[in-house]
Design a protein around this motif. Structure first.
Motif, mmCIF file in Angstrom:
data_model
loop_
_atom_site.group_PDB
_atom_site.id
_atom_site.type_symbol
_atom_site.label_atom_id
_atom_site.label_comp_id
_atom_site.label_asym_id
_atom_site.label_seq_id
_atom_site.Cartn_x
_atom_site.Cartn_y
_atom_site.Cartn_z
ATOM 1 N N ILE A 11 42.375 43.063 26.268
ATOM 2 C CA ILE A 11 42.689 43.646 27.577
ATOM 3 C C ILE A 11 42.667 45.158 27.450
ATOM 4 N N GLN A 12 41.967 45.800 28.350
ATOM 5 C CA GLN A 12 41.947 47.274 28.378
ATOM 6 C C GLN A 12 42.934 47.723 29.448
ATOM 7 N N TYR A 13 43.870 48.543 29.066
ATOM 8 C CA TYR A 13 44.876 48.985 30.035
ATOM 9 C C TYR A 13 44.530 50.314 30.684
ATOM 10 N N GLU A 14 43.811 51.137 29.945
ATOM 11 C CA GLU A 14 43.501 52.484 30.446
ATOM 12 C C GLU A 14 42.062 52.819 30.082
ATOM 13 N N GLY A 15 41.556 53.848 30.710
ATOM 14 C CA GLY A 15 40.258 54.400 30.326
ATOM 15 C C GLY A 15 39.093 53.554 30.800
ATOM 16 N N PRO A 16 37.870 53.939 30.337
ATOM 17 C CA PRO A 16 36.680 53.223 30.807
ATOM 18 C C PRO A 16 36.793 51.740 30.488
ATOM 19 N N GLY A 17 36.407 50.928 31.424
ATOM 20 C CA GLY A 17 36.419 49.480 31.191
ATOM 21 C C GLY A 17 37.720 48.802 31.581
ATOM 22 N N CYS A 18 38.764 49.594 31.881
ATOM 23 C CA CYS A 18 40.047 48.933 32.123
ATOM 24 C C CYS A 18 40.025 48.106 33.402
ATOM 25 N N ASN A 19 39.208 48.514 34.352
ATOM 26 C CA ASN A 19 39.154 47.724 35.577
ATOM 27 C C ASN A 19 37.816 47.025 35.741
ATOM 28 N N ALA A 20 37.086 46.898 34.608
ATOM 29 C CA ALA A 20 35.754 46.303 34.700
ATOM 30 C C ALA A 20 35.847 44.901 35.300
ATOM 31 N N LYS A 21 36.852 44.160 34.931
ATOM 32 C CA LYS A 21 37.024 42.815 35.481
ATOM 33 C C LYS A 21 38.492 42.694 35.832
ATOM 34 N N PRO A 22 38.851 43.250 36.984
ATOM 35 C CA PRO A 22 40.275 43.367 37.264
ATOM 36 C C PRO A 22 40.983 42.052 37.500
ATOM 37 N N ILE A 23 40.271 41.006 37.771
ATOM 38 C CA ILE A 23 40.942 39.731 38.071
ATOM 39 C C ILE A 23 40.095 38.580 37.548
ATOM 40 N N THR A 24 40.734 37.455 37.300
ATOM 41 C CA THR A 24 40.015 36.335 36.684
ATOM 42 C C THR A 24 38.807 35.890 37.513
ATOM 43 N N LEU A 25 37.816 35.365 36.794
ATOM 44 C CA LEU A 25 36.583 34.980 37.476
ATOM 45 C C LEU A 25 36.797 33.822 38.445
ATOM 46 N N THR A 26 37.745 32.942 38.119
ATOM 47 C CA THR A 26 37.990 31.825 39.032
ATOM 48 C C THR A 26 38.429 32.346 40.386
ATOM 49 N N ILE A 27 39.306 33.333 40.364
ATOM 50 C CA ILE A 27 39.799 33.879 41.632
ATOM 51 C C ILE A 27 38.671 34.621 42.327
ATOM 52 N N GLU A 28 37.883 35.345 41.510
ATOM 53 C CA GLU A 28 36.798 36.098 42.112
ATOM 54 C C GLU A 28 35.791 35.180 42.800
ATOM 55 N N ASN A 29 35.548 34.045 42.153
ATOM 56 C CA ASN A 29 34.593 33.101 42.733
ATOM 57 C C ASN A 29 35.267 32.064 43.613
ATOM 58 N N GLN A 30 36.587 32.252 43.804
ATOM 59 C CA GLN A 30 37.315 31.296 44.625
ATOM 60 C C GLN A 30 36.704 31.368 46.005
ATOM 61 N N ASP A 31 36.065 30.290 46.370
ATOM 62 C CA ASP A 31 35.410 30.400 47.654
ATOM 63 C C ASP A 31 36.332 29.888 48.730
ATOM 64 N N TYR A 32 36.271 30.557 49.816
ATOM 65 C CA TYR A 32 36.937 30.036 50.993
ATOM 66 C C TYR A 32 35.893 29.255 51.775
ATOM 67 N N MET A 33 34.850 28.753 51.029
ATOM 68 C CA MET A 33 33.727 28.109 51.689
ATOM 69 C C MET A 33 34.189 27.034 52.648
ATOM 70 N N GLY A 34 35.048 26.139 52.127
ATOM 71 C CA GLY A 34 35.535 25.059 52.976
ATOM 72 C C GLY A 34 36.130 25.641 54.234
ATOM 73 N N ASP A 35 36.997 26.636 54.037
ATOM 74 C CA ASP A 35 37.681 27.250 55.165
ATOM 75 C C ASP A 35 36.676 27.922 56.102
#
Ligand SMILES: O=P(O)(O)OC[C@H]1O[C@](O)(CO)[C@@H](O)[C@@H]1O
Length: 617
Positions: free
Chosen positions: A538-562
């Motif tokens: 986990i990067q807390y500071e500096g370059p790359g720290c927010n490269a993937k700010p949240i888990t991929l499941t949440i990122e790809n969590q589709d509200y498709m059904g909704d």
């Protein structure tokens, strides 16, 4: 318990010290001492077929409205605010970020009125029953900010359930004259919080009970809750460990690593780690349960993978499994159920094997001795087996090896001897220093909890929506715990009879979701191509720290059904109501064509605010 809870922690210099200085980012609505409380529509339950059962079990707290918090208007009159007395308890299992809930709650409480008091219950729920408290102050918090563990207060059993426990909690709330009690935990703890809230209202106790979704398992997920505190960190830490063993495997090319990850009723951690690190194989409990795969079918599936890789000259690999896999295999589940009944009947462990049914006894005897011993261990507080103590990865490795030897003897496998190394990546990640996301999320939930108590809400959970967006887009809200409840049932289909008590149930991996589809598309490439990914620490500071700010499941969590529901609904609504109609007319139109759950989904959907705007104004 001999730990010195609340004592200052000796922060090692460097990273740990710097982490204690990190100031979580706050969504705009939480930046002041107060919020504007907006009440939405009354709720039912996520499963409308259980609505009556839930309503009957929660006569005082069922059907409460959704609530959202927004920044108060700049000219809002800031009346004197009376001090508030709040207690907080770690009820569920340790999860990174738990301390920040308490920190956020404390800061909001003091901003609300500096004379407010926050009590932490020492030793978890047992401390709550025994009224064992410490006062949470700035000094107490200083060395626990943004740190892992639950060691500020500790925890014990994740239960506030029996009449005795509920009464003890109520006595503590009354004695301490608490305005609010914040219960930190996952599905079980929040189900208990709902029950406690109801009991307190029925007994005219003024204490409001608020739940906060904190669980590394990430299985407290529904239309109100996007994820739990700790899931992000645990997945990132485990993904790094998994990717490390992937690189180790490919370097020497001689071992198969069998890695078990936490996740009792749902495989979210294993799933997310697979998305982040691309191991060769992933066996999800949900898939096994759906296809009703037997133990030997699971073994054969793995062996087929080993064999396919051997044909490419590869004698190494990495396999991920969730700890709940063992319970998803039908015959193992049935065996565990029998053992469960024997435990409930207080049969001594030594006598259990002889009291199993003939087929269960045969299966039990077939299993290696270490697994037999682990299967007989005493149950968890929710009556399930102690899955963290069952070395399922070793069972699989053992059976795969036997099968590969058999295939070799039969001339079906001509590759090198199969060798395995087993790991359980569980507690290591659970105690990790939380990621920035978990620090921010937990702190915000802590602050929301105070505003919920100040607004007099009880039997609610603090929630934040839009988590995949930057913090300034987060929407802070509260949802009734009863709206997340359902009741287990005997049979599927219209004749199904709800059984058991209403509760918040773990939500499984969505096998129709976008994230799952993504993974399945890549499954054969993962299996054969060694397409390993190295997310690093986990990067807390500096370059790359927010490269993937949240888990991929949440990122790809589709509200498709909704979204599909929403689109379909909009096209029909257009034929029924005039543009610019009132919310009531709109809601009546929606209600006439959708089930109660879908109306709830649409009305609480993140796009809901836009619904009347771009289509009807
Ligand atoms: O700390 P304990 O009692 O061993 O609990 C382990 C369990 O807690 C969890 O970490 C969280 O629910 C599970 O994944 C695991 O089975």
């Amino acid at each position: 318990m001999n730990a010195d809870f609340g004592a200052p922690k000796d922060l090692a210099g460097g990273l740990q010290q710097r982490r204690s200085l990190y100031q979580p980012t706050l969504p705009p609505c939480l930046q002041g001492a107060t919020v504007k409380v907006e009440y939405g529509d009354a709720t039912t339950t996520i499963d409308p077929t259980c609505a009556n059962v839930v309503a009957e079990a929660f006569p005082c707290t069922y059907g409460q409205p959704l609530v959202s918090f927004v920044a108060p208007p700049p000219d809002a009159v800031d009346n004197d605010r009376a001090p508030i007395r709040v207690g907080v308890v770690f009820s569920g299992r340790q999860s990174p970020g738990g301390h920040n809930v308490i920190w956020g709650l404390h800061d909001a409480l003091k901003a609300y009125n500096p004379h407010s008091v926050l009590y932490g219950f020492v030793g978890g729920t047992e401390g709550l029953f025994a009224k064992k408290t410490i006062e949470i102050t700035d000094d107490v918090l200083a060395s626990y900010k943004n740190q892992g563990g639950f060691d500020l207060l500790g925890r014990s059993i994740d239960q506030i359930r029996s009449n005795k426990q509920v009464n003890a909690a109520m006595t503590t709330c009354n004695n301490l004259k608490l305005d609010g009690l914040v219960v930190i935990g996952g599905v079980t703890s929040n189900s208990d919080a709902a029950q406690l809230a109801e009991a307190l209202v029925q007994n005219n106790c003024k204490t409001k009970v608020v739940g906060v979704p904190v669980s590394l398992n990430g299985d407290l997920k529904n239309q109100f809750v996007e994820t739990t505190v700790g899931f992000d960190t645990v997945c990132k830490v485990n993904s790094q460990l998994v990717s490390n063993v992937c690189l180790d495997a490919i370097s020497a090319g001689k071992y198969y690593y069998f890695v078990r990850l936490m996740g009792r009723k749902a495989s979210h951690v294993a799933f997310e780690c697979a998305l982040q690190s691309h191991p060769n194989m992933l066996i999800l409990a949900e898939e096994v349960a759906l296809s009703k795969l037997t133990l030997m079918e699971v073994i054969n599936k793995i062996c087929d993978g080993v064999q396919a890789r051997a044909e490419l000259g590869k004698f190494h690999g990495v396999l991920l499994i969730p700890e709940g896999l063992i319970e998803s295999i039908p015959e193992m589940y049935a065996l565990l159920q029998e053992i469960n009944i024997l435990h409930n009947n207080n049969v001594p462990v030594a006598e259990m094997p002889s009291q199993l049914s003939p087929w269960a006894a045969a299966l039990f005897q077939f299993l290696p001795p270490f697994i037999r011993r682990e299967l007989l261990l005493h149950q968890e507080s929710d009556n399930s087996a102690q899955l963290s103590q069952i070395d399922t990865e070793q069972l699989l490795a053992h059976l795969v090896e036997a099968e590969m030897i058999k295939r070799t003897k039969e001339g079906r496998y001509k590759g090198r001897k199969f060798s395995s190394v087993c790991h359980f990546f569980g507690y290591q990640a659970r105690g990790s220093v939380p990621s920035n996301f978990d620090c921010d999320y937990a702190y915000a939930l802590g602050r929301i909890s105070l505003h919920m108590i100040a607004a007099g809400l009880t039997g609610y959970m603090a929630t934040v929506a839009n988590l995949k967006d930057p913090v300034d887009k987060w929407r802070c809200a509260a949802a009734p715990l009863t709206a997340m409840m359902s009741v287990k049932r005997h049979l599927r289909g219209p004749g199904a009879i709800p059984i058991g008590k209403p509760a918040i149930h773990p939500s499984p991996i969505d096998l129709k979701g976008k994230a799952y589809e993504l993974l399945r598309e890549k499954a054969s490439s993962f299996l054969l191509d060694d397409f390993y990914r190295t997310p690093g620490g986990i990067q807390y500071e500096g370059p790359g720290c927010n490269a993937k700010p949240i888990t991929l499941t949440i990122e790809n969590q589709d509200y498709m059904g909704d979204i599909e529901i929403l689109k379909d609904c909009l096209s029909k609504v257009r034929t029924m109501v005039k543009p610019g109609c009132s919310r009531e007319v709109l809601k009546a139109a929606i209600s006439s064509m959708l089930s109660v759950t879908d109306v709830l989904t649409v009305m609480s959907h993140p796009l809901n605010a836009e619904l009347p705007l771009y289509h009807f104004n």
